[in-house]
Design a protein around this motif. Structure first.
Motif, short mmCIF file in Angstrom:
data_model
loop_
_atom_site.label_atom_id
_atom_site.label_comp_id
_atom_site.label_asym_id
_atom_site.label_seq_id
_atom_site.Cartn_x
_atom_site.Cartn_y
_atom_site.Cartn_z
N LYS A 167 -22.80 6.07 -23.76
CA LYS A 167 -23.03 5.25 -22.59
C LYS A 167 -21.66 4.82 -22.07
N LYS A 168 -21.50 4.86 -20.73
CA LYS A 168 -20.20 4.53 -20.15
C LYS A 168 -20.35 3.40 -19.14
N GLU A 169 -19.45 2.47 -19.17
CA GLU A 169 -19.49 1.33 -18.27
C GLU A 169 -18.10 1.08 -17.71
N ILE A 170 -18.00 0.97 -16.38
CA ILE A 170 -16.72 0.68 -15.73
C ILE A 170 -16.71 -0.80 -15.36
N ILE A 171 -15.71 -1.50 -15.81
CA ILE A 171 -15.60 -2.94 -15.58
C ILE A 171 -14.33 -3.21 -14.78
N PRO A 172 -14.44 -3.69 -13.54
CA PRO A 172 -13.24 -3.97 -12.75
C PRO A 172 -12.40 -5.08 -13.38
N SER A 173 -11.13 -5.08 -13.03
CA SER A 173 -10.21 -6.10 -13.51
C SER A 173 -9.70 -6.90 -12.32
N LYS A 174 -9.18 -8.08 -12.58
CA LYS A 174 -8.56 -8.88 -11.51
C LYS A 174 -7.26 -8.24 -11.03
N GLU A 175 -6.67 -7.42 -11.87
CA GLU A 175 -5.43 -6.75 -11.51
C GLU A 175 -5.74 -5.52 -10.67
N LYS A 176 -4.98 -5.32 -9.60
CA LYS A 176 -5.24 -4.24 -8.66
C LYS A 176 -5.12 -2.88 -9.35
N ASN A 177 -6.08 -2.00 -9.04
CA ASN A 177 -6.09 -0.63 -9.55
C ASN A 177 -6.09 -0.56 -11.08
N THR A 178 -6.69 -1.55 -11.70
CA THR A 178 -6.84 -1.56 -13.15
C THR A 178 -8.32 -1.71 -13.48
N PHE A 179 -8.76 -0.94 -14.47
CA PHE A 179 -10.17 -0.92 -14.84
C PHE A 179 -10.30 -0.94 -16.35
N PHE A 180 -11.40 -1.52 -16.82
CA PHE A 180 -11.76 -1.44 -18.23
C PHE A 180 -12.93 -0.47 -18.34
N ILE A 181 -12.86 0.39 -19.30
CA ILE A 181 -13.91 1.36 -19.52
C ILE A 181 -14.47 1.15 -20.93
N LYS A 182 -15.73 0.81 -20.98
CA LYS A 182 -16.40 0.59 -22.27
C LYS A 182 -17.25 1.80 -22.58
N ILE A 183 -17.01 2.38 -23.73
CA ILE A 183 -17.71 3.59 -24.15
C ILE A 183 -18.40 3.30 -25.47
N SER A 184 -19.70 3.46 -25.49
CA SER A 184 -20.43 3.21 -26.73
C SER A 184 -21.42 4.33 -26.97
N PRO A 185 -21.61 4.72 -28.22
CA PRO A 185 -22.55 5.81 -28.52
C PRO A 185 -23.98 5.36 -28.31
N GLU A 186 -24.83 6.32 -27.96
CA GLU A 186 -26.25 6.02 -27.78
C GLU A 186 -26.87 5.54 -29.08
#
Length: 205
Positions: A167-186
């Motif tokens: 499962k993949k989740e994109i989480i925006p950051s307060k910093e410009k053009n920066t993202f957190f990506i959370k990857i967890s197995p099903e």
């Protein structure tokens, strides 16, 4: 291109128009219509027309009446091009009642940029395994380019040495053009060592 330069150097060629399409990214199709007038009182007959590489002639008039308007429709395919680009259409034509061939050219030019490559400035992968939550990976990804100021992650692909569904989740950051990506197995993976490869697709090509 060599033929075009030879025609330019060896013949008295009149430049009718120079069209500057500005700056584009490679693989963009640039259309243009060259519009010109037959300023003479005699009919013009086009006996030959040619273009240099990457420039396709879609349509042109075979004859232009006195004081009439002619249009040459072209498209420039910028695929495999980069840098300062100059391409042209060459025309051989006759004025009604004359035998001497006259020559004219139309130029299309501009700058083609290669696709901007996002530079991965920071990548952190931390393993978390707090009971009862399953293990997951947490990435921080930052992009930078001196030509493009805005990035958006449009897709993520994951592959590895062992098959695991994620499962993949994109989480925006307060910093410009920066993202957190959370990857967890099903489901909880088997005990062992895994190697994962993360491919990120952005809105900038």
């Amino acid at each position: 291109m060599i033929l075009f330069l030879l025609l330019f150097l060896l013949n008295d060629v009149e430049t009718k128009e120079v069209y500057d399409f500005g700056e584009v990214l490679t693989e963009k199709i640039v259309p243009h219509t060259f519009i010109f007038q037959n300023e003479s009182l005699r009919k013009i007959k086009i006996i030959n027309i040619s273009s240099t590489d990457h420039l396709e002639i879609l349509s042109f008039p075979e004859e232009i009446e006195p004081k009439g308007i002619g249009e040459i429709n072209v498209i420039l395919n910028t695929k495999d091009l980069a840098g300062n680009i100059k391409r042209g259409v060459n025309i051989d034509y006759l004025l009604e009642g004359e035998e001497d061939i006259r020559k004219a050219r139309f130029i299309i030019e501009g700058v083609v940029h290669k696709p901007v490559e996002a530079k991965l400035l920071k990548e952190e992968s931390l393993f978390y395994n707090y009971y009862p939550d399953p293990v997951y990976l947490f990435y921080q990804v930052s992009f930078y380019s001196d030509k493009v100021s805005e990035y958006k992650i449009e897709g993520i692909e994951i592959s590895g040495e062992k098959k695991v569904d994620f499962k993949k989740e994109i989480i925006p950051s307060k910093e410009k053009n920066t993202f957190f990506i959370k990857i967890s197995p099903e489901k909880a993976p088997e005990i062992g060592q895994y190697s994962f490869f993360l491919a990120i697709k952005t809105n900038v090509y």
